[in-house]
Design an enzyme around this catalytic site. Structure first.
Site, PDB file in Angstrom:
ATOM      1  N   TYR A  16      -0.439  -9.760  -8.259  1.00  0.00           N
ATOM      2  CA  TYR A  16      -1.070  -9.319  -9.511  1.00  0.00           C
ATOM      3  C   TYR A  16      -0.155  -8.404 -10.319  1.00  0.00           C
ATOM      4  O   TYR A  16      -0.607  -7.667 -11.194  1.00  0.00           O
ATOM      5  CB  TYR A  16      -2.398  -8.606  -9.265  1.00  0.00           C
ATOM      6  N   HIS A  54      -9.232 -16.897 -13.798  1.00  0.00           N
ATOM      7  CA  HIS A  54      -8.257 -17.898 -13.379  1.00  0.00           C
ATOM      8  C   HIS A  54      -8.108 -19.047 -14.377  1.00  0.00           C
ATOM      9  O   HIS A  54      -7.745 -20.163 -13.987  1.00  0.00           O
ATOM     10  CB  HIS A  54      -8.584 -18.465 -11.984  1.00  0.00           C
ATOM     11  N   HIS A  74      -3.778 -15.251 -15.100  1.00  0.00           N
ATOM     12  CA  HIS A  74      -4.564 -14.024 -15.034  1.00  0.00           C
ATOM     13  C   HIS A  74      -4.487 -13.219 -16.343  1.00  0.00           C
ATOM     14  O   HIS A  74      -4.269 -12.014 -16.337  1.00  0.00           O
ATOM     15  CB  HIS A  74      -4.108 -13.165 -13.851  1.00  0.00           C
ATOM     16  N   CYS A  91      -1.514 -15.877  -7.655  1.00  0.00           N
ATOM     17  CA  CYS A  91      -1.532 -14.483  -8.128  1.00  0.00           C
ATOM     18  C   CYS A  91      -0.135 -13.882  -8.257  1.00  0.00           C
ATOM     19  O   CYS A  91       0.126 -12.777  -7.788  1.00  0.00           O
ATOM     20  CB  CYS A  91      -2.383 -13.598  -7.218  1.00  0.00           C
TER      21      CYS A  91
END
Length: 645
Positions: free
Chosen positions: A285, A504, A588, A241
């Site tokens: 993220y 993912h 992502h 991430c």
């Protein structure tokens, strides 16, 4: 083992397909091998008894490669093969690198339907691919699984699967070439200047957790089909991430994630992971983007390291130093997610632009210009037309010279929400000015968690995603890719993929102008882990019957070129145009590195000259794929060149 049924929507000129996967009854089958030890005959791999196994000869050794061929006695529409290693506690002979081939007659095998590397454990491996009619299946082991150095091959059970109601489809809509088995579930990926693809998951090959200080990685070589695996521990960074950007020297700058303050850099020249300075703000993220002076801007990321206040900071690769950009506030780019800031500052659509500025196109419906110099700043750029927030959608700069960006899909909330099929065309100009936004045709399928890749001819390929976004599920998966044409604003539906690609998943352009689409899952025992990737051949490479078109060839070109300079190119024949596509990084749904620069040549015959844009915000320095495109719209295999300041 659980098999899922996927029902696809019927679409124009392509047959409706029901993806039902069934193991074929093996009664009456026979198996032969190029090598076996007495007592471990190839028939033991199809006898239904996991306690018996085929083993290549070890007294004396019969070195790798070893192959086993299964005769199913009649033709089936084959779409998968499973391989169970021996189950007696020994790892001897576990297959690592391999290829899987199909044949109608046992003589002509054609191109492998699958290549790659299996992970070194005793679990059953399942390889899925686009269905093909075949009577014979051949598995060739090229190496033992990683960590073993024996020259042997073994298999307890091999099963073959069929897809009901499969029909072959025409070449104009593209074809899926093969499946690449990968010994990790790839949730992040990056193009490398040598043509290979760098992939990684998390602290485990199939699951994620917090702050474990290691990352499972792999490298795929599209030329040889080889996949190698490496556990990275030296930097104490679990790179799940993260933010990802490629700097001017082709180094992959990976920030935050599970180890939320870390920076790690992959150096392709040395094939090493090296430690970078810690960030000022802990993040996961977040999105990063390389700016026109080579620094890397970073914003958002409340998934880890605490929630809120994830304002901008910037990394100087030459000094290995992070600095806060205090007035580059995150608040104007937040979505109105029901989960609050934990989700609302995730995965910003960022584009490094002129004068060290950064344009934020989404996923919030509000767009913004960020200033990255000094104490920084943020200036509103208006709304993205009629778009709502579009978290986990995509944004692609398909024409950097004209400042044009395509945005597609996404949902108003990160999860448990309906995705949209809407698409918008954004044109940006000088930093701080209001962009032009126009709604273009909607996709045929609503998508969140999809991936978008700009192709050499300026079209945009969108694959995967799901209409109801929910992490770690494959329900409502969109298996039909689509291609957007900027000249018409229209979408074309393409041949379906074999494997769902949702949360993912990754996608990247390859040097031969095909697209690698892979991953999805990374959730331990969730049942939706996808240890593989598929290679898509776009329609521009195919004749109507599915055969390959003749391609233009770039014969000579310099390996480096400065901004604003002329570049001399010789080709094998007449071409119409050239384009540069910057090497990409993907995780992502975010790929802030890819962009396309169309190049109009002067010259004729086999000798051409193009001029590189002079602005570093347009032709962002670093590594690019250079493609020649002929009068039929067919691109060459790329030459990789480095654009310098």
């Amino acid at each position: 083992m659980v098999f899922l049924r996927y029902t696809f929507v019927s679409f124009l000129l392509i047959d409706t397909i029901i993806g039902a996967y069934f193991p074929i009854n093996r009664q009456g089958w026979t198996a032969t091998a190029d090598s076996f030890q007495d007592g471990n005959e190839p028939s033991k791999a199809i006898d239904g008894n996991a306690n018996t196994f085929w083993h290549s000869r070890y007294n004396p050794d019969d070195p790798l490669p070893n192959s086993i061929t299964i005769d199913m006695k009649q033709s089936f529409s084959v779409n998968g093969v499973s391989y169970q290693p021996r189950q007696d506690g020994s790892g001897n002979g576990r297959i690592g690198q391999h290829r899987i081939e199909l044949s109608a007659d046992g003589q002509s095998w054609g191109q492998p339907v699958a290549i790659g590397t299996y992970v070194n454990d005793a679990t059953t491996k399942r390889t899925t691919f686009i269905a093909r009619s075949a009577r014979y299946v051949r598995i060739t082991a090229l190496s033992e699984a990683q960590g073993a150095n024996n020259p042997w091959t073994s298999a307890a059970e091999i099963n073959v699967f069929t897809e009901a109601n499969y029909r072959s489809r025409s070449g104009w809509s593209g074809i899926w070439l093969n499946t690449v088995d990968i010994p990790i579930v790839p949730a992040a990926a990056a193009n490398l200047p040598n043509g290979k693809v760098l992939l990684w998951s998390a602290y485990r090959i199939d699951d994620f957790g917090g702050g474990t200080g290691q990352t499972q990685t792999a490298v795929y070589d599209p030329t040889t089909g080889e996949v190698t695996q490496r556990l990275v521990t030296n930097n104490q960074h679990d790179m799940f991430c993260p933010g990802i950007s490629m700097d001017f020297n082709g180094r992959i700058v990976v920030t935050g994630g599970n180890d939320e303050q870390k920076t790690t850099i992959y150096d392709p020249t040395s094939d090493q992971w090296v430690a970078g300075a810690d960030m000022k703000i802990s993040r996961g993220y977040q999105s990063t983007t390389t700016t026109s002076n080579g620094r890397v801007f970073n914003i958002g990321g409340s998934w880890s390291g605490g929630e809120g206040g994830k304002n901008g900071e910037i990394y100087d690769p030459s000094a290995n130093q992070w600095s806060l950009v205090q007035n580059a506030l995150v608040s104007p780019m937040l979505t109105n997610d029901r989960a609050g800031v934990y989700r609302s500052d995730n995965h910003a659509w960022l584009f490094g632009w002129k004068g060290q500025s950064v344009f934020q196109a989404g996923p919030s419906k509000a767009m913004n210009w960020y200033t990255t110099t000094g104490t920084g700043g943020v200036q509103g750029a208006g709304l993205r037309s009629t778009s709502q927030d579009a978290m986990n959608g995509n944004a692609v700069m398909y024409d950097a010279v004209a400042g044009r960006i395509l945005t597609v899909g996404g949902a108003q909330h990160y999860q448990a929400a309906q995705a949209t099929a809407d698409a918008y065309n954004i044109t940006i100009g000088n930093p701080g000015t209001t962009p032009q936004v126009a709604k273009t045709a909607s996709m045929s399928f609503a998508r969140g968690f999809a991936n978008a890749v700009v192709l050499p001819d300026g079209t945009t390929f969108v694959a995967g995603g799901q209409s109801w976004v929910e992490p770690f599920t494959d329900t409502t998966a969109a298996l039909v890719p689509e291609l957007w044409n900027p000249a018409t604003g229209a979408w074309t539906q393409l041949n379906p993929m074999a494997i769902p690609r949702t949360y993912h998943s990754i996608a990247l352009l390859l040097p031969d102008a095909t697209v690698l689409v892979g991953g999805g899952g990374l959730c331990g025992g969730c049942g939706t882990n996808h240890w593989d990737a598929e290679t898509f051949v776009p329609p521009y490479l195919l004749n109507a019957d599915g055969s390959r078109k003749a391609r233009p060839v770039i014969q000579t070109v310099a390996q480096t070129v400065r901004l604003g300079a002329s570049l001399a190119i010789t080709t094998g024949g007449q071409v119409r145009s050239f384009s540069l596509v910057r090497l990409g990084t993907a995780t992502h749904t975010v790929n802030t590195d890819q962009r396309r620069v169309p190049l109009t040549p002067s010259g004729s015959g086999t000798s051409y000259t193009v001029t590189i844009p002079s602005d570093a915000g347009v032709a962002l320095p670093g590594y690019w794929f250079l493609f020649a495109i002929d009068n039929n719209g067919t691109p060459s295999i790329a030459k990789t060149i480095k654009v310098t300041t």
